[in-house]
Design an enzyme around this catalytic site. Structure first.
Site, PDB file in Angstrom:
ATOM      1  N   ASN A 137       6.129 -36.722   3.389  1.00 15.76           N
ATOM      2  CA  ASN A 137       7.321 -35.888   3.306  1.00 15.76           C
ATOM      3  C   ASN A 137       8.604 -36.704   3.421  1.00 15.76           C
ATOM      4  O   ASN A 137       9.690 -36.179   3.296  1.00 15.76           O
ATOM      5  CB  ASN A 137       7.281 -34.785   4.354  1.00 15.76           C
ATOM      6  CG  ASN A 137       6.997 -35.329   5.734  1.00 15.76           C
ATOM      7  OD1 ASN A 137       6.725 -36.524   5.878  1.00 15.76           O
ATOM      8  ND2 ASN A 137       7.076 -34.512   6.739  1.00 15.76           N
ATOM      9  N   LYS A 156       1.569 -18.451  28.796  1.00 12.23           N
ATOM     10  CA  LYS A 156       2.396 -19.644  28.842  1.00 12.23           C
ATOM     11  C   LYS A 156       3.475 -19.521  27.775  1.00 12.23           C
ATOM     12  O   LYS A 156       3.239 -18.922  26.719  1.00 12.23           O
ATOM     13  CB  LYS A 156       1.577 -20.919  28.629  1.00 12.23           C
ATOM     14  CG  LYS A 156       0.963 -21.045  27.258  1.00 12.23           C
ATOM     15  CD  LYS A 156       0.184 -22.342  27.124  1.00 12.23           C
ATOM     16  CE  LYS A 156      -0.387 -22.433  25.709  1.00 12.23           C
ATOM     17  NZ  LYS A 156      -1.397 -23.439  25.534  1.00 12.23           N
ATOM     18  N   LYS A 210      15.564 -33.346   2.928  1.00 18.15           N
ATOM     19  CA  LYS A 210      15.786 -34.693   3.451  1.00 18.15           C
ATOM     20  C   LYS A 210      16.498 -35.540   2.409  1.00 18.15           C
ATOM     21  O   LYS A 210      17.476 -36.229   2.688  1.00 18.15           O
ATOM     22  CB  LYS A 210      14.451 -35.349   3.817  1.00 18.15           C
ATOM     23  CG  LYS A 210      13.795 -34.788   5.059  1.00 18.15           C
ATOM     24  CD  LYS A 210      12.562 -35.604   5.433  1.00 18.15           C
ATOM     25  CE  LYS A 210      11.939 -35.052   6.699  1.00 18.15           C
ATOM     26  NZ  LYS A 210      10.882 -35.900   7.232  1.00 18.15           N
ATOM     27  N   GLU A 244      -0.948 -28.268  22.784  1.00 15.87           N
ATOM     28  CA  GLU A 244      -2.064 -27.543  23.368  1.00 15.87           C
ATOM     29  C   GLU A 244      -3.180 -28.493  23.700  1.00 15.87           C
ATOM     30  O   GLU A 244      -3.781 -28.413  24.758  1.00 15.87           O
ATOM     31  CB  GLU A 244      -2.566 -26.500  22.378  1.00 15.87           C
ATOM     32  CG  GLU A 244      -1.701 -25.281  22.331  1.00 15.87           C
ATOM     33  CD  GLU A 244      -2.512 -24.068  21.920  1.00 15.87           C
ATOM     34  OE1 GLU A 244      -3.210 -24.187  20.901  1.00 15.87           O
ATOM     35  OE2 GLU A 244      -2.452 -23.048  22.610  1.00 15.87           O
ATOM     36  N   ASP A 254      10.212 -30.563  12.345  1.00 13.02           N
ATOM     37  CA  ASP A 254       9.929 -29.863  13.594  1.00 13.02           C
ATOM     38  C   ASP A 254      10.923 -28.759  13.866  1.00 13.02           C
ATOM     39  O   ASP A 254      11.973 -28.677  13.263  1.00 13.02           O
ATOM     40  CB  ASP A 254       9.990 -30.852  14.757  1.00 13.02           C
ATOM     41  CG  ASP A 254       8.765 -31.711  14.783  1.00 13.02           C
ATOM     42  OD1 ASP A 254       7.863 -31.444  13.981  1.00 13.02           O
ATOM     43  OD2 ASP A 254       8.722 -32.642  15.593  1.00 13.02           O
ATOM     44  N   THR A 285      13.875 -33.867  10.549  1.00 11.21           N
ATOM     45  CA  THR A 285      12.500 -33.602  10.929  1.00 11.21           C
ATOM     46  C   THR A 285      12.089 -32.215  10.486  1.00 11.21           C
ATOM     47  O   THR A 285      12.915 -31.317  10.341  1.00 11.21           O
ATOM     48  CB  THR A 285      12.310 -33.754  12.447  1.00 11.21           C
ATOM     49  OG1 THR A 285      11.008 -33.362  12.778  1.00 11.21           O
ATOM     50  CG2 THR A 285      13.307 -32.924  13.217  1.00 11.21           C
ATOM     51  N   ASP A 327      12.908 -40.100  10.140  1.00 13.76           N
ATOM     52  CA  ASP A 327      11.921 -39.066  10.356  1.00 13.76           C
ATOM     53  C   ASP A 327      11.623 -39.042  11.853  1.00 13.76           C
ATOM     54  O   ASP A 327      11.971 -39.980  12.564  1.00 13.76           O
ATOM     55  CB  ASP A 327      10.686 -39.439   9.542  1.00 13.76           C
ATOM     56  CG  ASP A 327       9.557 -38.489   9.793  1.00 13.76           C
ATOM     57  OD1 ASP A 327       9.822 -37.286   9.857  1.00 13.76           O
ATOM     58  OD2 ASP A 327       8.414 -38.955   9.920  1.00 13.76           O
ATOM     59  N   ARG A 381       8.833 -31.962  27.194  1.00 14.95           N
ATOM     60  CA  ARG A 381       8.707 -30.616  26.613  1.00 14.95           C
ATOM     61  C   ARG A 381       8.057 -29.739  27.666  1.00 14.95           C
ATOM     62  O   ARG A 381       6.965 -30.015  28.124  1.00 14.95           O
ATOM     63  CB  ARG A 381       7.840 -30.664  25.372  1.00 14.95           C
ATOM     64  CG  ARG A 381       8.349 -31.652  24.358  1.00 14.95           C
ATOM     65  CD  ARG A 381       7.233 -32.107  23.446  1.00 14.95           C
ATOM     66  NE  ARG A 381       6.851 -31.068  22.518  1.00 14.95           N
ATOM     67  CZ  ARG A 381       6.770 -31.272  21.204  1.00 14.95           C
ATOM     68  NH1 ARG A 381       7.025 -32.443  20.700  1.00 14.95           N
ATOM     69  NH2 ARG A 381       6.399 -30.307  20.413  1.00 14.95           N
ATOM     70  N   ASP A 410       7.453 -42.301   7.730  1.00 18.75           N
ATOM     71  CA  ASP A 410       6.095 -42.807   7.611  1.00 18.75           C
ATOM     72  C   ASP A 410       5.207 -41.910   6.782  1.00 18.75           C
ATOM     73  O   ASP A 410       4.096 -42.278   6.465  1.00 18.75           O
ATOM     74  CB  ASP A 410       5.487 -42.969   8.998  1.00 18.75           C
ATOM     75  CG  ASP A 410       5.287 -41.631   9.664  1.00 18.75           C
ATOM     76  OD1 ASP A 410       6.104 -40.731   9.410  1.00 18.75           O
ATOM     77  OD2 ASP A 410       4.319 -41.483  10.410  1.00 18.75           O
TER      78      ASP A 410
END
Lengths: 374, 1137
Positions: free
Chosen positions: B784, B526, B761, B462, B642, B640, B358, B560, B781
């Site tokens: 999911n 941005k 996954k 943010e 993400d 992931t 993960d 990032r 962890d």
């Protein structure tokens, strides 16, 4: 507001599916200040001091040579010792028609009068030290499982209740005509009962050679394992009251010998027989011939004759019977096997050592460096 | 939160449970029968019961009853004792948990109660740091502001009236709950967000009230525990196969011997009946042979020794304890030691080929740090020493002092002083830069105490940006739907918020339009560099170039990045625009399109301000761990939720992907064909000939049917990475694309799957399990990750951060990803080596032991006569040889832990299963057969027709037995000595101790006293004395030992000519011991040469509208703040499919 699952605390109280949850074992987290940091012991951290030998050519090759160097002399020693042992063996089964005992080939247990035969033989060399007289049997399965267990040690150890009520293991030689057999079982029942007598023929006169019948069994067998039933040992007949003789025996156990300390269960011929052999070909000590005169060999070279009272049938199952005369060395009877084996193994070791040395010398130093980050 | 007692009805299916839990299995009286019943369900135990029954048949019985009963009873006793201890501990903890106090609301008053007395329908009060007693419906809490459960107003005092809660039957789905609350005739829907689950702890909340909905065994936690699927290791499976092979071998031997017996009885036994009549009921030779078959089954059963299974269990347990005890896997920060939750999988840890990891919470801490920035062409964030050399930042580096700013966040760390100087000097671009950061976002502030600001950001990026602005003196303090209050360098300013141009995945940017107190109308924007650079005003070109350079630098470090820009707006134009915006936002049709058109229109000709670089903080030691694991030829797949950009970024920052890779393929096709093409192209590039018919995989594929089967490993022509997103993955996991995916992905060194659902996954793990003969490990962890943790051969949970679900379903747990390398490279490798050595030795020693009987059969009329004393048979496995091999399998190490970590290549043999496989087993078997031949024929030759040195018998059965068994014991002891690589005191003690115990027991059992007391049991009286005093006996023993050991030594020496990695390392260590240990390699800073966007932003669409609507933005779920689900993943992952 945030909610945190706290695995460890709650999990303590619940099955995890695994085989137990090891660990600190602290139940619940309520206020225990104890840290769960594992102990710093060499055992728990797997840091026990240890010796880590590595098998290398440097350690192994010398070992090969050393083993070779040790084994070869030992082997030669054993071999020579074994070869120095005098041994003479006669097969008196009588299967060949020319054999004097051929006539007795088909005797049975109860043939009367007993069949006797005489075999003459010549000793080429004299037997200097004490001579041991063996009988040998071949193709006789004393190591068969049912045979081996067909005995009652308690009975043989003089236990009175076992005497009259032998173990079931003795079947079918447990009782005869409703009387308990003493000694019971197949081993006792099949006891070797040929009689062997040895004569030296000196100018056609037969001089009997004294055969000592005591001292042929292990001390522990004679004194610990085998005992007559308790009671008046001078009157064995009474002690064995209520029992009957083994089926094959011509006479009961208390009439095996005239001497009380060699009669009944502690008769040494009986004890020797009862120590079952490991292999189907075996020899058992029959008599001792002691060297009486220091000036003369125990058995000088010359002619001898062996008188056999042939009671023991072996022909039906292709058995063979032998009589062996042998002297003894520090490592026992004649047996070339160990000596040859030692010499062979020693030589192979030496040879392998040389081969490995050459190989090692030729190829050993290649590819040995590890690809290790540094 | 007042509530009074009244009729509360909670309907859950039918039954209502109390809150007491019972996890124990037995009580005092039921223990024996139940435990025995359970134990006899195991095949091995049942087999021995069967043997025992065989032994009771007199015609078959070839061994006394005790030879089977003693080991069986011992084995049952050991297992039983273990079960008893486990159960006792469960009783204890049950009692502890059941007696915890809790406050229950009864008749409007709080009363202390024990947990077990809490009933469904009770209302209980929980305080901070309390454990949640049962599954609760949250009614009210001290934190009304951050709650979105049930409107508290409605519930305050509500429960005086009759209310009714209906909910579904208890189940184990942690994140699902449905129910309805009926209150005054009105129905309210209940879902999992309104639940507090047992097993949680209340944090940061003074108190709360909850209605007990599920209690005791019905709680989600209890429903979840105990039902873990039973995992088996590959060695387990192999062992089962081998046991079957051994059974077949046993049957074959018995058959040979039985036939032999039939022939013997026919040929010899029949005639030998004068001395030994056939057993009762045996009338023919074949029947005797038939009986003998079973007799030999009894005698030769020791080739499958009962103690094998028990020993394996003990070894695994021991090696699991080492994991629990390892201080180097203990995480002091949250006091978490590593835990082996499953104690049956250890050796599998040494064979891992694929790791599925993960990202959030496992590789990363889910903490974003404002790390660097580029303002107006100047890069900030790096620290240089006096000589101008860049220095690496560590704990000792001096932090920037923000004390001038009362509102600064003390946790924020920044090291480059020049930026503060620039702010203090009032550099205009710098001020504008931070002003933008403090204005352009959707963060919610919370100020409980004066000056104590807490930001509620739905995207951690943010939060990091706003916090950075805050510390540099542009404190975002409050917002209303129309205004944003910012304290700029100590001066409070209120900006009017005119519009939020919200973020979405296509736009990859967000803007706000604000009017400053001075009246300036500005658009702040941005977004992703690739997007924003297209929208810049042409006057920014030179600045763009400089910024690009900085961006590359940031991206190369895995940061990032976001580009920020602004634009001053024309008043009239804006008036017009906002009108059109209003129309568009209220349009019923095509609203989205219209809005984005408007956004495009206004977001152009922007003035570039600079760029931000946020570090997605990795867990400690992640890059090093990944590097080490990669060196151990372990393939790492990151799965992931993400977004692609974020995932790729992390891939670079944690060293998974790097610019040395030949290529990183990106699979993002949105149709099945696209995905297929992309996968094929990737494969074509990695291994061009893999499409030829001559390729072995293709050949193999042709040969067998289309059914699933194992694929061999394919070698790519370089190092490749693969990134695939969830959408494409959904196609790739379908039907025939599956195979394509496996072939392509498994050739890559690294695979990153982004935007995957928990189910995917698991599917990915399942896929690799299905097609590859490889051991997989999943580490995660969060909730999911549960499915993948359960699916993989080994599941590892990261404990202590996100929650318990991953840990609860895992096999191993620890607090930090970096411990994984120690778990695998040290514990796993050792466990595997130990288990392999154990099995090798164990099979060997039992073959050598048992087969002697086989040879003896040929000389004893196939009568099932044993070679050894029955007591020796009884004690051989349990007493004489058990401890040395246990010692070896608990202490052995080929190289120590430090070297295991330094030389990851040592891990490879485990993956290839080299130390114990079928070939090794056959070798063991041959070795055992050879030894048994020696052990039988050397004593045979040595005593054939020979005598003791006093002329008395030595060729008797008992002496032969003693000689054979003594030789055997010495041989196996020497063999264990050869196998032991790590001689601790314990090993020495066990080996020498076992030998001494053997002689002690032998002499005792063969003594006069024992014979006189137990005449029938110890018939070997005197044998030890009479035989072992003979030199010939010792010469024979010595010869058999030498003959058994020499070939082994010779073989090993020969093997040294082709040394394995382990041998090389061991030799190297031996040499290196003289020198100081090698320093751990220094990590160098990575620089990238190719252009790669470092844009990544874990933002999601829709928050702008929420803010503008005036509704308070609140966390979606109580778990979100602790990050149980990656905040950005959940929503999209369902959409993506």
């Amino acid at each position: 507001m945030a909610v945190n699952y706290s695995a460890k605390e709650e999990a303590d109280g619940h099955p995890s599916g695994g085989v137990g949850v090891p660990g600190g074992g602290a139940v619940g987290g309520g206020g225990a200040v104890k840290t769960r940091k594992p102990d710093n012991t060499a055992f728990k951290q797997q840091r026990l001091p240890a010796w880590q030998p590595i098998l290398t050519a440097g350690t192994v090759l010398p070992a090969f040579f050393i083993i070779g160097l040790i084994f070869i002399p030992i082997g030669i020693g054993i071999f020579v010792t074994s070869n120095n042992i005098r041994e003479y063996e006669i097969d008196y089964t009588g299967t060949e028609p020319s054999s004097p005992c051929n006539k007795c080939l088909n005797v049975s247990w109860d043939s009367t009068p007993p069949c006797t035969c005489t075999i003459d033989f010549t000793l080429e060399h004299s037997f200097e030290s004490n001579v041991f007289m063996y009988y040998g049997l071949s193709n006789f399965y004393q190591n068969h499982r049912r045979y081996v267990k067909s005995r009652d040690d308690s009975q043989l150890n003089g236990d009175n209740s076992s005497l009259l009520n032998p173990s079931k293991e003795c079947e079918p030689y447990r009782t005869n005509e409703d009387k308990p057999i003493a000694p019971c079982g197949a081993i006792a029942n099949s006891m070797f009962n040929d009689t062997l007598e040895l004569y030296r023929i000196d100018n056609d006169t037969r001089i009997p050679i004294t055969l000592i019948k005591k001292g042929i069994a292990w001390w522990t067998d004679k004194n610990v394992k085998f005992r007559n039933p308790s009671g008046d040992t001078n009157n064995l007949t009474a002690l064995f009251q209520g029992t009957t003789k083994p089926v094959n025996w011509p006479k009961p156990v208390y009439m095996l010998d005239s001497e009380p300390d060699n009669n009944g269960f502690i008769n040494e011929d009986f004890i020797v027989w009862m120590r079952t052999a490991a292999l189907p070909t075996f020899r058992k000590l029959y008599r001792l011939i002691e060297r009486t005169n220091n000036l003369q060999p125990t058995l000088q070279a010359g002619k001898y004759s062996l008188d056999i009272t042939y009671n023991y049938p072996v022909h039906s199952f292709d058995g063979r019977k032998r009589m062996i005369l042998s002297t003894i060395s520090w490592m026992g009877g004649k047996n070339p096997f160990l000596g040859i084996a030692y010499i062979t193994v020693g030589s192979i070791c030496f040879f392998l050592g040389v081969v490995l040395l050459i190989i090692h010398h030729k190829y050993g130093n290649r590819n040995t460096s590890a690809d290790i980050p540094n | 939160g007042a509530a009074c007692n009244s009729k509360r009805k909670v309907e859950i299916g039918n039954k209502v449970a109390s809150n007491s839990i019972k996890t124990s299995k037995y009580n005092f009286f039921t223990f024996l029968p139940l435990n025995l019943f359970e134990q006899f369900q195991r095949i091995a135990n049942a087999y021995f019961l069967f043997l025992l029954i065989l032994q009771l048949i007199p015609q078959i019985s070839s061994l006394s009853w005790f030879t089977t009963v003693v080991p069986l009873v011992l084995v049952l006793a050991v297992s039983g004792a273990k079960d008893a201890i486990d159960d006792f501990n469960r009783h204890k903890s049950d009692k502890h948990v059941n007696n915890r106090p809790v406050q229950v609301l009864i008749n409007g008053r709080l009363k202390d109660e024990k947990w077990m007395n809490v009933q469904v329908g009770d209302i209980i009060k929980l305080e901070n740091n309390n454990f949640v007693t049962a599954d609760l419906l949250l009614l009210s809490s001290s934190e009304p502001h951050s709650l979105t459960y049930i409107e508290t107003a409605e519930l305050d005092g509500c429960l005086c009236v009759s209310s009714e809660v209906k909910c579904e039957a208890p189940n184990n789905k942690l994140d699902k709950f449905t129910g309805t609350l009926t209150l005054r005739g009105e129905k309210y829907a209940l879902d999992s967000e309104k639940m507090l689950l047992r097993g949680c702890t209340i944090r940061n909340t003074e108190w709360c009230f909850g209605l007990v909905i599920y209690a005791g065994p019905d709680t989600k936690l209890m429903q979840n525990s105990g039902k873990t699927t039973f995992k088996r290791t590959s060695i387990d499976r192999l062992m089962n196969v081998l046991v079957l092979v051994i059974f077949a071998f046993l049957a074959l031997m018995c058959l040979i011997l039985a036939i032999g017996n039939g022939i013997w009885e026919y040929d010899k036994g029949y005639y030998f009946q004068v001395y030994l009549p056939w057993a009762e009921g045996v009338s023919s030779a074949p029947y005797s042979g038939f009986l003998m078959f079973w007799s030999y089954v009894i005698i030769l059963n020791t080739v499958v020794p009962i103690s094998l299974y028990v020993s394996v269990e003990i070894i695994r347990l021991g090696n699991s304890f080492y994991i629990d005890w390892d201080r180097k896997m203990y995480y002091p920060v949250n006091d978490t030691p590593a835990q082996a939750r499953t104690t049956t999988l250890n050796e599998e840890l040494g064979q891992i080929k694929y790791i599925f990891s993960d990202k959030t919470g496992t590789l990363t801490q889910n903490i974003m740090c404002f790390n660097k920035c580029s303002i107006n062409g100047k890069s900030y964030g790096d620290v240089y020493d006096l000589a101008g050399q860049r220095i690496e930042i560590n704990e000792k580096t001096e932090k920037v002092d923000f004390s001038y700013n009362q509102l600064a966040d003390p946790k924020f760390a920044f090291y480059d002083h020049s930026l503060v100087e620039a702010v203090k000097l009032g550099d205009v671009p710098t001020h504008r830069f931070f002003r933008l950061l403090s204005l352009c976002h959707t963060v919610m502030p919370e100020e409980k105490k004066e000056g104590n600001l807490v930001y509620q950001a739905q995207s951690p990026d943010e939060g990091a940006l706003v916090t950075a602005a805050r510390n540099f003196g542009f404190v975002f303090r409050a917002r209303t739907p129309e205004t944003i209050t910012v304290v700029e360098m100590g001066e409070t300013k209120i900006y009017k918020l005119l519009a939020i141009l919200d973020f979405n995945n296509v736009r990859k940017r967000m803007s706000v339009i604000v009017r400053s107190p001075e009246g300036d109308l500005t658009l702040y924007c941005k977004g992703a560099d690739t997007i924003l650079f297209e929208l810049l005003h042409s006057s920014c070109d030179s600045l763009k170039e400089e910024t690009t350079e900085h961006l590359n630098e940031f991206a190369g470090e895995g940061l990032r990045t976001l580009v920020v820009a602004y634009k001053n707006l024309d008043e009239e134009y804006f008036e017009d625009w906002i009108k059109r915006h209003h129309v568009a936002s209220t349009a019923l049709e095509g609203r989205e399109d219209k809005l984005s058109e408007l956004y495009e229109e206004i977001e152009k000709d922007l003035m570039l301000l600079g760029a931000t670089a946020i570090e997605d903080k990795l867990q400690d030691g992640v890059p090093q761990t990944i590097e080490t694991l990669a060196k151990a030829s372990i393939k790492i797949w990151v799965l992931t939720g993400d977004k692609q950009e974020t995932a790729v970024n992390i891939g670079y920052s944690c060293n998974l992907l790097n610019d040395d890779m030949a290529d990183v393929f990106i699979i993002e096709g949105s149709t099945s064909d696209d995905v297929l093409n992309e996968l094929r192209n990737a494969r074509e590039k990695m291994k061009p000939d893999s499409f030829l018919d001559s390729d072995e995989v293709n050949i193999q594929f042709e040969k067998s049917s289309k059914k699933a089967k194992l694929l061999p490993d394919e070698q790519a022509n370089g190092v490749y990475g693969l990134v695939i997103n969830g959408h494409s993955l959904a196609y790739a996991l379908e039907g025939n694309l599956e195979l394509e995916l496996v072939r392509t992905a498994c050739m890559c060194k690294v695979v990153i799957c982004c935007r995957v659902t928990p189910l995917q996954k698991a599917q990915v793990v399942e896929l690799v399990k299905k097609y590859k003969k490889a051991v997989t490990l999943a580490i995660g962890d969060g909730a999911n990750d549960v499915s993948m943790i359960k699916t993989a051969h080994i599941g590892v949970g990261i404990s202590g951060q996100e929650g318990m679900q991953a840990v609860l379903s895992s096999d191993f747990s620890f607090a930090q990803f970096r411990y994984l390398q120690r778990l695998l490279l040290v514990h796993g490798r050792w466990s595997y080596i130990r288990m392999s050595k154990f099995l090798k030795y164990f099979f060997y020693k039992n073959f050598a032991f048992t087969l002697v009987h086989f040879w003896y059969g040929f000389f004893s009329g196939f009568s099932a006569q044993t070679v050894y004393d029955e007591w020796f048979i009884t004690l051989y496995n349990l007493v004489y040889t058990s401890l040395p091999v246990l010692g070896m399998s608990l202490f052995d190490q080929d190289v120590d832990d430090r070297w295991s970590m330094l030389c990851p290549q040592l891990y490879v043999p485990g993956q290839q299963n080299l130390y114990f496989n079928k070939i090794v087993f056959v070798k063991c078997m041959l070795h055992g057969i050879y030894s048994s031949l020696i052990l039988f024929f050397i004593p045979y030759g040595a005593m054939y027709n020979t005598m003791r040195s006093d002329g008395k018998a030595i060729a008797d059965y008992q002496s032969f037995a003693l000689m054979a068994q003594t030789s055997l014991l010495i041989v196996v002891s020497v063999q264990i000595g050869l196998d032991t690589a790590y001689w601790t005191v314990v090993n020495q003690f066990f080996i020498w101790g076992s030998l001494s115990v053997y002689f002690a027991i032998t002499f005792t059992m063969y003594s006069d006293g024992m014979y006189l007391i137990f005449t029938a049991s110890f018939p070997f009286v005197g044998t030890a004395r009479n035989t072992l005093s003979q030199p010939s006996a010792w010469l024979a023993i010595f010869l058999s030992v030498t003959l058994c050991v020499l070939p082994v030594v010779g073989y090993r020496l020969k093997a040294q000519l082709k040394p394995t990695e382990t041998d090389k390392v061991r030799r190297y260590i031996k040499e290196a011991k003289k020198r100081p240990p090698p320093p751990s390699p220094k990590r160098r800073l990575r620089r990238t040469s190719t252009r790669r966007s470092g844009y990544a932003f874990s933002h999601q669409h829709g928050f702008g509208a929420l803010i503008m609507s005036g509704r308070n933005m609140r966390p979606k779920s109580p778990f979100a703040t602790t990050g149980t689900f990656s905040p950005n993943s959940d929503k999209n992952k369902h959409k993506g499919l």
